[in-house]
Enzyme design. Structure first.
Site, PDB file in Angstrom:
ATOM      1  N   CYS A  30       3.506   8.621   0.787  1.00  0.00           N
ATOM      2  CA  CYS A  30       4.069   7.763   1.837  1.00  0.00           C
ATOM      3  C   CYS A  30       4.223   6.361   1.243  1.00  0.00           C
ATOM      4  O   CYS A  30       3.226   5.725   0.913  1.00  0.00           O
ATOM      5  CB  CYS A  30       3.083   7.781   3.011  1.00  0.00           C
ATOM      6  N   GLU A  55       0.825  -1.217   0.000  1.00  0.00           N
ATOM      7  CA  GLU A  55       0.000   0.000   0.000  1.00  0.00           C
ATOM      8  C   GLU A  55       0.851   1.254   0.000  1.00  0.00           C
ATOM      9  O   GLU A  55       1.956   1.285   0.554  1.00  0.00           O
ATOM     10  CB  GLU A  55      -0.920  -0.005   1.227  1.00  0.00           C
TER      11      GLU A  55
END
Ligand code: SAH
Ligand code: SF4
Length: 360
Positions: A107, A94
């Site tokens: 991120c 992710e």
């Protein structure tokens, strides 16, 4: 027979020069590839019009350009976007984009799961699977840019900052992380400023020492406790590398760095009645009195089965004020993307079946 071709996303700018030489080309071609790939998002050699036709036709037999596929996209009410990427071997990773007024921070993850197993972290609780390859890490930036825009020749960068604060411990995958860093910083590729690329670490002291003077990007240290006894419990790698050893390594890294403006970012997750008392804040101030730093307080982001609570706002404020009164630069990080489980420490990639059900 397995595919012998090279995925160009696996190559650092230096590796790409070597690749060019290995196929009988001049090293400067690497710059052309980097621009096509990372500034324009082009993956088809046929579209690389400044590369001679004979080479364009030969390249598909030698190489390809492929980032992991996005298999799900979740948008938070606050604008945060989380993507799940299929790594092709049953694993999912992710990555999260956090848009703010003056920047957009991506991120990224560096491992599938994490072997450090911090007691409060969902990634740690999900176990460790493997290190990500270079193309799987830089591929997160590439995939995100394919949704929000590549930088092309424009001054405005749709992704302006990259932080390695997703899944995994970057310094346990340091060879690949360094190559990714080179691609992020290269003027021919993403061209990010070194202050806008952050490696966040739980504190692998010998590797921080090794990186001092060798790589220059922003460093964040996930401290979370002011004494070894508590840190041993929260961040188990502390049993191996104690706080004093880690802080010494950080000081050496800072001494050789321009990217940090002389200050490391200290991250401190606030866990209700575990590390958030005013005594803890005084102890933290004492510990950091000789460490040039700014402190990021991260109120715990709850997830199932963690056994911790987020402190009340008044406890968070009290903790903040103690540090502030000592003269530290302190920021209490607001949670972003909580409604889509995209906040710090909430990433866990192996929910493939669940994600597939919501595939975009
Ligand atoms: N492994 C690296 C980078 C990934 S974790 C590291 O630990 O620094 C990124 C940040 O998220 C770390 O500071 C980590 O402590 C924090 N974090 C993990 N779980 C969290 C949670 N549940 N709530 C708030 N922050 C969390
Ligand atoms: Fe790993 Fe960082 Fe989570 Fe700790 S906080 S388990 S080091 S990802």
């Amino acid at each position: 027979m397995s595919d012998q071709r090279v995925n160009l996303l696996d190559l650092s700018p230096e590796d790409l020069k070597e690749f060019c030489v290995s196929i009988g080309e001049k090293p400067f071609r690497a710059q052309q590839f980097l621009k096509w790939i990372y500034q324009w998002g082009v993956t088809d050699f046929a579209q690389m019009t400044n590369i001679k036709k004979e080479l364009r036709e030969r390249l598909p037999t030698l190489a390809y350009i492929k980032a992991p596929d996005i298999i799900a996209e979740h948008k938070s009410a606050d604008g945060t976007i989380k993507w799940a990427l299929d790594l092709g071997d049953g694993q999912v990773v992710e990555t999260v984009l956090i848009p703010e007024d003056d920047r957009s921070t991506l991120c990224i993850s560096t491992q599938v799961g994490c072997p450090i197993k911090c007691s409060f972290c969902r990634t740690g609780a999900s176990g460790f699977n493997r290190n990500l390859k270079v193309h799987e890490i830089i591929g997160q930036v590439f995939a995100a840019a394919s949704r929000v825009g590549f930088c092309e020749n424009r001054e405005h960068k749709p992704i302006s900052n990259v932080v390695m604060m997703g899944m995994g411990e970057p310094l346990l995958n340091v060879t690949n992380v360094l190559k990714v860093t080179e691609i992020l910083l290269s003027d021919f590729a993403f061209g990010l400023s070194k202050r806008r690329v952050t490696i966040s670490t739980s504190g692998i002291a010998p590797i921080i020492e090794k990186l001092a003077g060798k790589v220059d990007v922003a460093l964040a240290l996930s401290l979370h406790a002011a004494n070894d006894e508590l840190r041993d419990e929260l961040v188990p790698i502390n049993k191996k590398y104690k706080i004093a050893e880690v802080l010494t390594a950080v000081k050496h890294y800072l001494a050789a760095s321009n990217a940090n403006c002389g200050r490391v970012t200290i991250e401190y997750v606030l866990l209700d009645h575990v590390n958030d008392s005013t005594d803890d804040a005084h102890a933290l101030a004492a510990l950091l009195k000789d460490v040039p730093c700014k402190i990021n307080l991260i109120p715990f982001n709850p997830h199932d089965g963690a056994g911790y609570q987020r402190p009340s706002n008044s406890r968070i404020d009290r903790f903040y004020k103690v540090l502030f009164n000592y003269g530290f630069t302190v920021i209490t990080r607001t949670t972003r993307g909580d409604d889509i489980a995209a906040a710090c420490g909430q990433l866990a990639g192996q929910v493939k079946n669940k994600i597939r059900a919501q595939t975009v």
